[in-house]
Design a protein around this motif. Structure first.
Motif, PDB file in Angstrom:
ATOM      1  N   ILE A  76      19.521  56.234   5.482  1.00 15.60           N
ATOM      2  CA  ILE A  76      21.186  56.582   5.280  1.00 15.60           C
ATOM      3  C   ILE A  76      21.818  55.400   4.463  1.00 15.60           C
ATOM      4  O   ILE A  76      22.531  55.519   3.711  1.00 15.60           O
ATOM      5  N   ARG A  77      21.441  54.212   5.029  1.00 18.60           N
ATOM      6  CA  ARG A  77      22.138  52.903   4.347  1.00 18.60           C
ATOM      7  C   ARG A  77      21.717  53.053   2.707  1.00 18.60           C
ATOM      8  O   ARG A  77      22.564  52.898   1.918  1.00 18.60           O
ATOM      9  N   ASP A  78      20.406  53.281   2.429  1.00 17.53           N
ATOM     10  CA  ASP A  78      20.133  53.194   1.059  1.00 17.53           C
ATOM     11  C   ASP A  78      20.499  54.297   0.295  1.00 17.53           C
ATOM     12  O   ASP A  78      21.006  54.088  -0.702  1.00 17.53           O
ATOM     13  N   ASP A  79      20.952  55.474   0.923  1.00 15.83           N
ATOM     14  CA  ASP A  79      21.428  56.470   0.102  1.00 15.83           C
ATOM     15  C   ASP A  79      22.790  56.289  -0.201  1.00 15.83           C
ATOM     16  O   ASP A  79      23.494  56.640  -1.079  1.00 15.83           O
ATOM     17  N   LEU A  80      23.659  55.688   0.928  1.00 20.11           N
ATOM     18  CA  LEU A  80      24.856  55.585   0.577  1.00 20.11           C
ATOM     19  C   LEU A  80      25.343  54.345  -0.490  1.00 20.11           C
ATOM     20  O   LEU A  80      26.184  54.513  -1.095  1.00 20.11           O
ATOM     21  N   MET A  81      24.305  53.455  -0.359  1.00 19.55           N
ATOM     22  CA  MET A  81      24.374  52.286  -1.310  1.00 19.55           C
ATOM     23  C   MET A  81      23.872  52.852  -2.854  1.00 19.55           C
ATOM     24  O   MET A  81      24.779  52.237  -3.937  1.00 19.55           O
ATOM     25  N   ALA A  82      23.197  53.782  -2.746  1.00 17.86           N
ATOM     26  CA  ALA A  82      22.956  54.677  -4.254  1.00 17.86           C
ATOM     27  C   ALA A  82      23.908  55.786  -4.665  1.00 17.86           C
ATOM     28  O   ALA A  82      23.553  56.466  -5.665  1.00 17.86           O
ATOM     29  N   ASP A  83      25.003  55.737  -3.833  1.00 19.98           N
ATOM     30  CA  ASP A  83      26.085  56.990  -4.174  1.00 19.98           C
ATOM     31  C   ASP A  83      25.233  58.404  -4.123  1.00 19.98           C
ATOM     32  O   ASP A  83      25.813  59.395  -4.656  1.00 19.98           O
ATOM     33  N   LYS A  84      24.232  58.568  -3.217  1.00 16.32           N
ATOM     34  CA  LYS A  84      23.815  59.829  -2.959  1.00 16.32           C
ATOM     35  C   LYS A  84      24.288  60.461  -1.744  1.00 16.32           C
ATOM     36  O   LYS A  84      24.062  61.683  -1.775  1.00 16.32           O
ATOM     37  N   ALA A  85      25.420  59.859  -1.253  1.00 16.18           N
ATOM     38  CA  ALA A  85      25.982  60.651  -0.012  1.00 16.18           C
ATOM     39  C   ALA A  85      27.558  60.024   0.104  1.00 16.18           C
ATOM     40  O   ALA A  85      27.857  58.881  -0.397  1.00 16.18           O
ATOM     41  N   ASP A  86      28.302  60.786   0.770  1.00 16.48           N
ATOM     42  CA  ASP A  86      29.927  60.369   0.800  1.00 16.48           C
ATOM     43  C   ASP A  86      30.037  59.651   2.299  1.00 16.48           C
ATOM     44  O   ASP A  86      30.856  58.879   2.252  1.00 16.48           O
ATOM     45  N   LEU A  87      29.377  59.997   3.077  1.00 16.72           N
ATOM     46  CA  LEU A  87      29.673  59.230   4.483  1.00 16.72           C
ATOM     47  C   LEU A  87      28.244  59.466   5.068  1.00 16.72           C
ATOM     48  O   LEU A  87      27.482  60.147   5.217  1.00 16.72           O
ATOM     49  N   GLY A  88      28.096  58.280   6.106  1.00 21.21           N
ATOM     50  CA  GLY A  88      27.047  58.083   6.992  1.00 21.21           C
ATOM     51  C   GLY A  88      27.383  57.698   8.223  1.00 21.21           C
ATOM     52  O   GLY A  88      28.512  57.018   8.555  1.00 21.21           O
ATOM     53  N   VAL A  89      26.828  58.324   9.259  1.00 17.39           N
ATOM     54  CA  VAL A  89      27.132  57.948  10.709  1.00 17.39           C
ATOM     55  C   VAL A  89      25.702  57.633  11.403  1.00 17.39           C
ATOM     56  O   VAL A  89      24.728  58.248  11.583  1.00 17.39           O
ATOM     57  N   PHE A  90      25.606  56.265  11.420  1.00 17.03           N
ATOM     58  CA  PHE A  90      24.228  55.570  11.963  1.00 17.03           C
ATOM     59  C   PHE A  90      24.149  54.331  12.766  1.00 17.03           C
ATOM     60  O   PHE A  90      25.612  53.841  12.817  1.00 17.03           O
ATOM     61  N   TYR A  91      23.344  53.935  13.231  1.00 17.19           N
ATOM     62  CA  TYR A  91      23.113  52.669  13.937  1.00 17.19           C
ATOM     63  C   TYR A  91      23.013  51.682  12.715  1.00 17.19           C
ATOM     64  O   TYR A  91      22.143  51.767  11.864  1.00 17.19           O
ATOM     65  N   ARG A  92      23.862  50.568  13.034  1.00 16.31           N
ATOM     66  CA  ARG A  92      23.992  49.737  11.709  1.00 16.31           C
ATOM     67  C   ARG A  92      22.672  48.973  11.646  1.00 16.31           C
ATOM     68  O   ARG A  92      22.124  48.532  12.770  1.00 16.31           O
ATOM     69  N   VAL A  93      22.320  48.604  10.421  1.00 16.79           N
ATOM     70  CA  VAL A  93      20.910  47.980  10.031  1.00 16.79           C
ATOM     71  C   VAL A  93      21.445  46.662   9.303  1.00 16.79           C
ATOM     72  O   VAL A  93      22.564  46.778   8.865  1.00 16.79           O
ATOM     73  N   SER A  94      20.507  46.016   8.821  1.00 20.46           N
ATOM     74  CA  SER A  94      20.825  44.765   8.040  1.00 20.46           C
ATOM     75  C   SER A  94      21.061  45.163   6.668  1.00 20.46           C
ATOM     76  O   SER A  94      20.815  46.298   6.209  1.00 20.46           O
ATOM     77  N   ASN A  95      21.553  44.348   5.912  1.00 21.21           N
ATOM     78  CA  ASN A  95      21.599  44.462   4.230  1.00 21.21           C
ATOM     79  C   ASN A  95      22.767  45.511   4.088  1.00 21.21           C
ATOM     80  O   ASN A  95      22.502  46.473   3.129  1.00 21.21           O
TER      81      ASN A  95
END
Length: 262
Positions: free
Chosen positions: A132-151
């Motif tokens: 989820i984090r990687d897809d958000l950073m790559a503009d592959k999704a508009d919104l993510g709801v997830f447990y926070r990870v590093s970076n």
């Protein structure tokens, strides 16, 4: 090509810096930098260059700027026309959600969203937190709801309350004690897979305590993991939220697993 990147490019030119553009777009400066790098890759052009302490347009950037303005004007006209036709939100919203959040916390939220925005096409997908984090950073999704990870510094983050993780096991494993350093646990550990955030947290703790465990078992869903734990197939390390029913039925034994004091 991603139209959002052209809007970011236009905003940088208008605001005069990456920092001011990020403030206007309500995102981090690193997100703006990432989007420009992606746009430069899409176009195979360098759009900005650093002169002294400032980032200025290159000749290639200046050449495409009029076309970017034309593109954004067309998009604004389309959006304006659409708003005149309908006062309700339209379009597509791509949302990525961690499985436990989707199964136990977001159902009512999504139900309310469908009531308030029935014309929005909702694209919903369950993924692990790192993806989820990687897809958000790559503009592959508009919104993510997830447990926070590093970076995740490049993301605009809104934090909800913290969700505690608990060690969960069958009541038959009464003698198990993961507080004791330097031991072998004669049981398997069950998780969603190698990229599971909860597995990474558990492995970090047992490595710190020099604890070994029989084997790692990978299963597809939280409910399946719960059922296998109740059947004494292995232990797991999960958010407390999906285990509330297990508490009531006394089908699982669960407790906090604090880190060692140094």
């Amino acid at each position: 090509m991603n139209l959002k990147r052209f809007l970011t490019f236009k905003t940088i030119v208008e605001e005069g810096s990456f920092l001011k553009a990020s403030q206007k777009l309500y995102c981090t400066q690193s997100t703006v930098t990432f989007q420009i790098k992606q746009l430069e890759q899409d176009l195979s052009l360098q759009l900005f260059e650093k002169i002294g302490r400032k980032m200025v347009l290159t000749q290639a950037g200046e050449k495409i700027l009029p076309h970017v303005y034309e593109l954004t004007r067309v998009m604004e006209n389309i959006e304006g026309t659409a708003q005149q036709e309908s006062s309700e939100p339209t379009g597509e919203l791509k949302v990525l959600i961690a499985e436990t959040q989707l199964a136990y916390k977001m159902a009512n939220v999504l139900k309310e969203f469908r009531i308030r925005a029935p014309k929005v096409r909702l694209s919903l997908q369950s993924q692990n937190c790192y993806q989820i984090r990687d897809d958000l950073m790559a503009d592959k999704a508009d919104l993510g709801v997830f447990y926070r990870v590093s970076n995740d510094e490049s993301l605009k983050v809104h934090e909800f309350k913290q969700e505690p993780l608990v060690l969960v096991a069958s009541p038959l494993l009464q003698g198990m004690d993961l507080q004791r350093v330097g031991q072998h646990i004669d049981s398997g550990f069950i998780s969603n897979g190698a990229k599971c955030l909860f597995r990474h947290s558990f492995e970090s703790i047992i490595q710190e305590r020099n604890i070994s465990i029989d084997n790692m078992i990978e299963l597809s869903s939280i409910n399946t993991i719960k059922n296998c734990v109740q059947s004494n197939i292995g232990i797991s390390y999960l958010p407390a939220l999906p285990l509330k029913k297990s508490y009531k039925k006394a089908a699982c034994k669960s407790y906090r697993l604090p880190r060692l004091r140094k």
